[in-house]
Design a protein around this motif. Structure first.
Motif, PDB file in Angstrom:
ATOM      1  N   PRO A  46       6.901   8.955  -7.946  1.00  0.00           N
ATOM      2  CA  PRO A  46       5.619   9.536  -8.341  1.00  0.00           C
ATOM      3  C   PRO A  46       5.862  10.706  -9.294  1.00  0.00           C
ATOM      4  O   PRO A  46       6.921  11.346  -9.257  1.00  0.00           O
ATOM      5  N   ILE A  47       4.885  10.976 -10.151  1.00  0.00           N
ATOM      6  CA  ILE A  47       5.045  12.111 -11.055  1.00  0.00           C
ATOM      7  C   ILE A  47       4.995  13.405 -10.254  1.00  0.00           C
ATOM      8  O   ILE A  47       4.546  13.428  -9.088  1.00  0.00           O
ATOM      9  N   GLY A  48       5.462  14.481 -10.857  1.00  0.00           N
ATOM     10  CA  GLY A  48       5.587  15.760 -10.168  1.00  0.00           C
ATOM     11  C   GLY A  48       4.322  16.179  -9.440  1.00  0.00           C
ATOM     12  O   GLY A  48       3.218  16.077  -9.973  1.00  0.00           O
ATOM     13  N   GLY A  49       4.513  16.638  -8.216  1.00  0.00           N
ATOM     14  CA  GLY A  49       3.383  17.114  -7.425  1.00  0.00           C
ATOM     15  C   GLY A  49       2.775  16.051  -6.533  1.00  0.00           C
ATOM     16  O   GLY A  49       1.962  16.366  -5.657  1.00  0.00           O
ATOM     17  N   TYR A  50       3.166  14.784  -6.756  1.00  0.00           N
ATOM     18  CA  TYR A  50       2.635  13.694  -5.936  1.00  0.00           C
ATOM     19  C   TYR A  50       3.759  13.095  -5.100  1.00  0.00           C
ATOM     20  O   TYR A  50       4.928  13.347  -5.326  1.00  0.00           O
ATOM     21  N   GLY A  51       3.340  12.294  -4.138  1.00  0.00           N
ATOM     22  CA  GLY A  51       4.300  11.604  -3.299  1.00  0.00           C
ATOM     23  C   GLY A  51       4.485  12.313  -1.966  1.00  0.00           C
ATOM     24  O   GLY A  51       3.630  13.100  -1.536  1.00  0.00           O
ATOM     25  N   ILE A  52       5.598  12.016  -1.338  1.00  0.00           N
ATOM     26  CA  ILE A  52       5.833  12.532   0.014  1.00  0.00           C
ATOM     27  C   ILE A  52       6.374  13.952  -0.021  1.00  0.00           C
ATOM     28  O   ILE A  52       7.113  14.343  -0.929  1.00  0.00           O
ATOM     29  N   GLN A  53       5.974  14.711   0.959  1.00  0.00           N
ATOM     30  CA  GLN A  53       6.569  16.030   1.193  1.00  0.00           C
ATOM     31  C   GLN A  53       7.099  16.016   2.618  1.00  0.00           C
ATOM     32  O   GLN A  53       6.316  15.908   3.566  1.00  0.00           O
ATOM     33  N   PHE A  54       8.422  16.105   2.738  1.00  0.00           N
ATOM     34  CA  PHE A  54       9.021  16.088   4.060  1.00  0.00           C
ATOM     35  C   PHE A  54       8.908  17.464   4.692  1.00  0.00           C
ATOM     36  O   PHE A  54       9.280  18.469   4.074  1.00  0.00           O
ATOM     37  N   LYS A  55       8.394  17.493   5.882  1.00  0.00           N
ATOM     38  CA  LYS A  55       8.153  18.782   6.541  1.00  0.00           C
ATOM     39  C   LYS A  55       9.447  19.545   6.789  1.00  0.00           C
ATOM     40  O   LYS A  55       9.503  20.752   6.652  1.00  0.00           O
ATOM     41  N   PHE A  56      10.499  18.786   7.153  1.00  0.00           N
ATOM     42  CA  PHE A  56      11.762  19.466   7.466  1.00  0.00           C
ATOM     43  C   PHE A  56      12.816  19.218   6.395  1.00  0.00           C
ATOM     44  O   PHE A  56      13.992  19.130   6.677  1.00  0.00           O
ATOM     45  N   GLY A  57      12.403  19.096   5.160  1.00  0.00           N
ATOM     46  CA  GLY A  57      13.324  18.990   4.036  1.00  0.00           C
ATOM     47  C   GLY A  57      13.847  17.626   3.752  1.00  0.00           C
ATOM     48  O   GLY A  57      13.543  16.657   4.311  1.00  0.00           O
TER      49      GLY A  57
ATOM     50  N   SER B 153       0.874  -1.176   0.000  1.00  0.00           N
ATOM     51  CA  SER B 153       0.000   0.000   0.000  1.00  0.00           C
ATOM     52  C   SER B 153       0.909   1.222   0.000  1.00  0.00           C
ATOM     53  O   SER B 153       1.359   1.662   1.068  1.00  0.00           O
ATOM     54  N   PRO B 154       1.213   1.756  -1.174  1.00  0.00           N
ATOM     55  CA  PRO B 154       2.248   2.786  -1.258  1.00  0.00           C
ATOM     56  C   PRO B 154       1.814   4.190  -0.823  1.00  0.00           C
ATOM     57  O   PRO B 154       2.581   5.125  -0.954  1.00  0.00           O
ATOM     58  N   ALA B 155       0.639   4.325  -0.273  1.00  0.00           N
ATOM     59  CA  ALA B 155       0.168   5.668   0.092  1.00  0.00           C
ATOM     60  C   ALA B 155       1.092   6.357   1.095  1.00  0.00           C
ATOM     61  O   ALA B 155       1.221   7.571   1.079  1.00  0.00           O
ATOM     62  N   GLY B 156       1.720   5.611   1.993  1.00  0.00           N
ATOM     63  CA  GLY B 156       2.597   6.214   2.994  1.00  0.00           C
ATOM     64  C   GLY B 156       4.069   6.056   2.665  1.00  0.00           C
ATOM     65  O   GLY B 156       4.932   6.256   3.519  1.00  0.00           O
ATOM     66  N   CYS B 157       4.367   5.702   1.427  1.00  0.00           N
ATOM     67  CA  CYS B 157       5.754   5.442   1.011  1.00  0.00           C
ATOM     68  C   CYS B 157       6.607   6.692   1.153  1.00  0.00           C
ATOM     69  O   CYS B 157       6.197   7.788   0.786  1.00  0.00           O
TER      70      CYS B 157
END
Ligand code: SF4
Length: 92
Positions: free
Chosen positions: A81-92, A56-60
């Motif tokens: 993931p294509i641009g704009g999707y996937g993880i965003q790390f809060k602290f970089g 379940s790659p939602a939290g990958c």
């Protein structure tokens, strides 16, 4: 702070219908694929009751561990993931 709490800080934008990690059809998962149920840092892999492995790659976190570990078995299809999707790390 616990790892689970740190993971909860991240944001994910899931590309519904286009998972960036997929497992190919299998009946007997390799030891490498089975290992992913223990070593994926985000807990994306699970062993089902019939002995198959699901992802379940939602939290990958896009760490690439599963890609490397199963590189010789060919059981996983993995892409960023294509641009704009996937993880965003809060602290970089
Ligand atoms: Fe888990 Fe890392 Fe594979 Fe994502 S890339 S599914 S976090 S092992």
């Amino acid at each position: 702070i616990k790892v689970e709490d740190k993971l909860a800080i991240n944001r994910y934008r899931v590309d519904e219908g286009r998972p960036h990690v997929r497992i190919k059809r299998h009946e007997d998962p390799s030891p490498q694929l089975l290992a992913m149920t223990k070593i994926c840092p985000a807990g994306c892999y699970e062993l089902t009751e019939d002995g198959a492995v699901e992802v379940s790659p939602a939290g990958c976190m896009e760490c690439g561990t599963c890609r490397v570990v199963t590189s010789e078995t060919g059981e996983i299809e993995w892409a960023y993931p294509i641009g704009g999707y996937g993880i965003q790390f809060k602290f970089g």
